[in-house]
Design a protein around this motif. Structure first.
Motif, PDB file in Angstrom:
ATOM      1  N   VAL A 177       0.884  -1.270   0.075  1.00  0.00           N
ATOM      2  CA  VAL A 177      -0.035   0.075  -0.085  1.00  0.00           C
ATOM      3  C   VAL A 177       0.840   1.343   0.107  1.00  0.00           C
ATOM      4  CG1 VAL A 177      -1.764   1.404   1.333  1.00  0.00           C
ATOM      5  CG2 VAL A 177      -1.852  -1.203   1.086  1.00  0.00           C
ATOM      6  N   CYS A 178       1.865   1.364   0.838  1.00  0.00           N
ATOM      7  CA  CYS A 178       2.849   2.291   0.913  1.00  0.00           C
ATOM      8  C   CYS A 178       4.207   1.968   0.230  1.00  0.00           C
ATOM      9  CB  CYS A 178       2.927   2.741   2.171  1.00  0.00           C
ATOM     10  SG  CYS A 178       1.504   3.666   2.758  1.00  0.00           S
ATOM     11  N   SER A 179       4.266   1.336  -0.818  1.00  0.00           N
ATOM     12  CA  SER A 179       5.660   0.915  -1.537  1.00  0.00           C
ATOM     13  C   SER A 179       5.412   1.244  -2.974  1.00  0.00           C
ATOM     14  CB  SER A 179       6.006  -0.418  -1.277  1.00  0.00           C
ATOM     15  OG  SER A 179       5.128  -1.365  -1.781  1.00  0.00           O
ATOM     16  N   ASN A 180       4.366   1.111  -3.339  1.00  0.00           N
ATOM     17  CA  ASN A 180       3.867   1.390  -5.014  1.00  0.00           C
ATOM     18  C   ASN A 180       2.723   2.121  -5.101  1.00  0.00           C
ATOM     19  OD1 ASN A 180       5.781   0.486  -7.051  1.00  0.00           O
ATOM     20  ND2 ASN A 180       5.039  -1.910  -6.796  1.00  0.00           N
ATOM     21  N   PRO A 181       2.980   3.191  -5.682  1.00  0.00           N
ATOM     22  CA  PRO A 181       1.870   4.422  -5.655  1.00  0.00           C
ATOM     23  C   PRO A 181       0.766   3.848  -6.518  1.00  0.00           C
ATOM     24  CG  PRO A 181       3.882   5.304  -6.235  1.00  0.00           C
ATOM     25  CD  PRO A 181       3.935   3.667  -6.394  1.00  0.00           C
ATOM     26  N   GLY A 182       0.193   2.818  -6.241  1.00  0.00           N
ATOM     27  CA  GLY A 182      -1.110   2.287  -7.126  1.00  0.00           C
ATOM     28  C   GLY A 182      -2.214   2.929  -6.788  1.00  0.00           C
ATOM     29  N   ASN A 183      -2.315   3.626  -5.721  1.00  0.00           N
ATOM     30  CA  ASN A 183      -3.401   4.226  -5.049  1.00  0.00           C
ATOM     31  C   ASN A 183      -2.938   5.299  -3.952  1.00  0.00           C
ATOM     32  OD1 ASN A 183      -5.775   5.603  -3.780  1.00  0.00           O
ATOM     33  ND2 ASN A 183      -6.991   3.788  -4.250  1.00  0.00           N
ATOM     34  N   VAL A 184      -2.513   6.481  -4.466  1.00  0.00           N
ATOM     35  CA  VAL A 184      -2.126   7.430  -3.631  1.00  0.00           C
ATOM     36  C   VAL A 184      -2.853   7.868  -2.421  1.00  0.00           C
ATOM     37  CG1 VAL A 184      -0.489   9.520  -3.295  1.00  0.00           C
ATOM     38  CG2 VAL A 184      -0.542   8.208  -5.433  1.00  0.00           C
ATOM     39  N   SER A 185      -4.180   8.036  -2.871  1.00  0.00           N
ATOM     40  CA  SER A 185      -5.192   8.500  -1.794  1.00  0.00           C
ATOM     41  C   SER A 185      -5.161   7.562  -0.823  1.00  0.00           C
ATOM     42  CB  SER A 185      -6.542   8.524  -2.701  1.00  0.00           C
ATOM     43  OG  SER A 185      -6.547   9.369  -3.913  1.00  0.00           O
ATOM     44  N   LEU A 186      -5.235   6.299  -0.962  1.00  0.00           N
ATOM     45  CA  LEU A 186      -5.235   5.338   0.111  1.00  0.00           C
ATOM     46  C   LEU A 186      -3.945   4.977   0.945  1.00  0.00           C
ATOM     47  CD1 LEU A 186      -6.293   2.527   1.518  1.00  0.00           C
ATOM     48  CD2 LEU A 186      -4.961   1.109  -0.585  1.00  0.00           C
ATOM     49  N   ALA A 187      -2.952   5.592   0.469  1.00  0.00           N
ATOM     50  CA  ALA A 187      -1.638   5.652   0.981  1.00  0.00           C
ATOM     51  C   ALA A 187      -1.685   6.675   2.088  1.00  0.00           C
ATOM     52  CB  ALA A 187      -0.313   5.845   0.080  1.00  0.00           C
ATOM     53  N   LEU A 188      -2.013   7.778   1.482  1.00  0.00           N
ATOM     54  CA  LEU A 188      -2.117   8.942   2.649  1.00  0.00           C
ATOM     55  C   LEU A 188      -3.300   8.873   3.496  1.00  0.00           C
ATOM     56  CD1 LEU A 188      -0.983  11.875   3.364  1.00  0.00           C
ATOM     57  CD2 LEU A 188      -2.574  12.760   1.777  1.00  0.00           C
ATOM     58  N   ALA A 189      -4.464   8.525   3.237  1.00  0.00           N
ATOM     59  CA  ALA A 189      -5.447   7.926   4.151  1.00  0.00           C
ATOM     60  C   ALA A 189      -5.023   7.043   5.170  1.00  0.00           C
ATOM     61  CB  ALA A 189      -6.669   7.486   3.296  1.00  0.00           C
ATOM     62  N   THR A 190      -4.361   6.004   5.033  1.00  0.00           N
ATOM     63  CA  THR A 190      -3.814   5.082   5.968  1.00  0.00           C
ATOM     64  C   THR A 190      -2.870   5.574   6.776  1.00  0.00           C
ATOM     65  OG1 THR A 190      -4.086   3.221   4.032  1.00  0.00           O
ATOM     66  CG2 THR A 190      -2.724   2.609   5.870  1.00  0.00           C
ATOM     67  N   VAL A 191      -2.031   6.613   6.116  1.00  0.00           N
ATOM     68  CA  VAL A 191      -1.130   7.246   7.147  1.00  0.00           C
ATOM     69  C   VAL A 191      -1.865   7.961   8.293  1.00  0.00           C
ATOM     70  CG1 VAL A 191       0.534   9.057   7.417  1.00  0.00           C
ATOM     71  CG2 VAL A 191       0.883   7.292   5.561  1.00  0.00           C
ATOM     72  N   LEU A 192      -2.950   8.888   7.689  1.00  0.00           N
ATOM     73  CA  LEU A 192      -3.600   9.691   8.471  1.00  0.00           C
ATOM     74  C   LEU A 192      -4.251   8.882   9.717  1.00  0.00           C
ATOM     75  CD1 LEU A 192      -4.887  12.169   6.050  1.00  0.00           C
ATOM     76  CD2 LEU A 192      -3.108  12.404   7.535  1.00  0.00           C
ATOM     77  N   ILE A 193      -4.853   7.620   9.059  1.00  0.00           N
ATOM     78  CA  ILE A 193      -5.572   7.170  10.208  1.00  0.00           C
ATOM     79  C   ILE A 193      -4.942   6.375  11.359  1.00  0.00           C
ATOM     80  CG2 ILE A 193      -7.108   4.564  10.268  1.00  0.00           C
ATOM     81  CD1 ILE A 193      -8.200   5.466   7.361  1.00  0.00           C
ATOM     82  N   SER A 194      -3.757   5.643  10.666  1.00  0.00           N
ATOM     83  CA  SER A 194      -2.920   5.018  11.681  1.00  0.00           C
ATOM     84  C   SER A 194      -2.271   5.938  12.843  1.00  0.00           C
ATOM     85  CB  SER A 194      -1.882   4.225  10.967  1.00  0.00           C
ATOM     86  OG  SER A 194      -0.838   5.140  10.314  1.00  0.00           O
ATOM     87  N   GLU A 195      -2.007   7.159  12.313  1.00  0.00           N
ATOM     88  CA  GLU A 195      -1.287   8.142  13.206  1.00  0.00           C
ATOM     89  C   GLU A 195      -2.200   8.710  14.182  1.00  0.00           C
ATOM     90  OE1 GLU A 195       1.510   8.523  13.642  1.00  0.00           O
ATOM     91  OE2 GLU A 195       2.815   7.893  11.952  1.00  0.00           O
ATOM     92  N   TYR A 196      -3.432   9.102  13.593  1.00  0.00           N
ATOM     93  CA  TYR A 196      -4.676   9.853  14.331  1.00  0.00           C
ATOM     94  C   TYR A 196      -5.208   8.915  15.322  1.00  0.00           C
ATOM     95  CZ  TYR A 196      -4.762  14.263  11.999  1.00  0.00           C
ATOM     96  OH  TYR A 196      -4.531  15.679  11.544  1.00  0.00           O
ATOM     97  N   LEU A 197      -5.300   7.654  15.010  1.00  0.00           N
ATOM     98  CA  LEU A 197      -5.796   6.545  15.922  1.00  0.00           C
ATOM     99  C   LEU A 197      -4.833   6.046  16.686  1.00  0.00           C
ATOM    100  CD1 LEU A 197      -8.752   4.814  13.746  1.00  0.00           C
ATOM    101  CD2 LEU A 197      -8.880   6.777  15.364  1.00  0.00           C
ATOM    102  N   GLY A 198      -3.563   6.257  16.455  1.00  0.00           N
ATOM    103  CA  GLY A 198      -2.424   5.802  17.385  1.00  0.00           C
ATOM    104  C   GLY A 198      -2.280   4.111  17.201  1.00  0.00           C
ATOM    105  N   ILE A 199      -2.513   3.810  15.936  1.00  0.00           N
ATOM    106  CA  ILE A 199      -2.528   2.302  15.697  1.00  0.00           C
ATOM    107  C   ILE A 199      -1.097   1.996  15.280  1.00  0.00           C
ATOM    108  CG2 ILE A 199      -3.525   0.381  14.590  1.00  0.00           C
ATOM    109  CD1 ILE A 199      -6.134   2.060  14.740  1.00  0.00           C
ATOM    110  N   PRO A 200      -0.381   0.973  15.568  1.00  0.00           N
ATOM    111  CA  PRO A 200       0.727   0.550  14.975  1.00  0.00           C
ATOM    112  C   PRO A 200       0.751  -0.160  13.661  1.00  0.00           C
ATOM    113  CG  PRO A 200       0.344  -0.940  16.924  1.00  0.00           C
ATOM    114  CD  PRO A 200      -0.549   0.019  16.875  1.00  0.00           C
ATOM    115  N   VAL A 201       1.746  -0.041  12.764  1.00  0.00           N
ATOM    116  CA  VAL A 201       1.791  -0.470  11.528  1.00  0.00           C
ATOM    117  C   VAL A 201       3.018  -1.293  11.078  1.00  0.00           C
ATOM    118  CG1 VAL A 201       1.609   0.175   9.063  1.00  0.00           C
ATOM    119  CG2 VAL A 201       0.418   1.387  10.755  1.00  0.00           C
TER     120      VAL A 201
END
Length: 296
Positions: A177-201
């Protein structure tokens, strides 16, 4: 599986909508500010209680799609490994598409969630805008894309974030998801979700966009051969646009472990991208030849 409300995502989404992201420069400044925030972790215990936290909440495997392919075969092994360590852990398979043939590999007791906006490459509506249409600073394409992109990010934060919060998921496992830019919207959304919710990745990188890809200027300057991933650099000449890709592929954070399949990738992240070696690991791929045999 524990089901909770989505009050955190509702609040996060409200704050994100209040951000004035109208240009690529706005987005870059927002990400810079976001990286500097000292966001709290969802887990506040110690090492001895971390296992309980993971097993109670569960793990979600995220990728673009599940089918009969290398990604799904590997994910099946990861899921089995977590089940061996945490017998009662809820397991979620989340993707833009889960094809019928993937039934052979996805554990029967795993929860499945399809979010169409997670589809990638040609199936991602903005793929052509990002990597095929030539963009110039100030052009119509340049100005229009930021609005469409940020709207997509917000949709994914709501849909994916709500599912994660509803099910109290405690660990995210990303595959490509965050190594090949197949869907940049998904990559940024996942970053925001994980950081705001405090979930390890655990960010599992099977291949990166720079493997077999280069800027046009570098190809000409160094006499390099054209590569299969050169198209990812199609608009690399627009710095404020391409810096978004460079920042989130892959994301660096104390709560993110970047797991790669070979040492070249590992060295690249540490020596070129400047990632903390403590958050970079190696996990090779392999096939169980007893389970997966070639047909005669």
């Amino acid at each position: 599986m524990t089901t909770t409300n989505t009050s955190k995502i509702t609040s996060i989404l409200k704050n994100l909508k209040n951000e004035k992201i109208n240009t690529w420069f706005d987005l870059g400044l927002f990400i810079d500010k976001f990286k500097e925030q000292n966001l709290a972790s969802a887990f506040n215990g110690n090492a001895s209680t971390f296992d309980e936290h993971i097993e109670k909440g569960g793990i979600a495997f995220l990728t673009f799609y599940f089918t009969i392919d290398g990604i799904t075969v590997e994910t099946e092994k990861y899921a089995k490994t977590f089940k061996n360590i945490y017998p009662d852990i809820p397991i979620h398979f989340i993707a833009g598409e889960i094809k019928e043939e993937a039934d052979e590999l996805i554990p029967k007791d795993a929860f499945r969630k399809v979010i169409p906006e997670m589809e990638a490459f040609d199936a991602w509506p903005l793929f052509k805008d990002f990597f095929q249409i030539k963009m110039e600073r100030g052009s119509k394409e340049y100005n229009d894309l930021i609005g469409k992109f940020w709207t997509e990010v917000l949709v994914l934060v709501e849909k994916l974030g709500s599912y994660i919060e509803e099910n109290d998921i405690s660990l995210l496992y990303l595959i490509n998801v965050c190594s090949n830019p197949g869907n940049v919207s998904l990559a940024l959304a996942t970053v925001l979700i994980s950081e705001y919710l405090g979930i390890p990745v655990i960010n599992n990188n099977h291949d990166f966009y720079w493997e077999g890809g280069n800027r046009d200027v570098e190809i000409k300057k160094k006499g390099l051969k054209k590569g299969p991933r050169d198209f990812f650099f199609h608009n690399a000449h627009v710095g404020e646009f391409f810096s978004i890709i460079e920042t989130i592929y892959p994301w660096e954070s104390r709560s993110w472990m970047n797991v790669n399949i070979n040492k070249m990738q590992q060295n690249h992240l540490i020596n070129i991208n400047g990632h903390n070696p403590a958050n970079v690991a190696l996990l090779g791929t392999a096939v169980d030849t007893k389970m997966h045999q070639m047909s005669k």
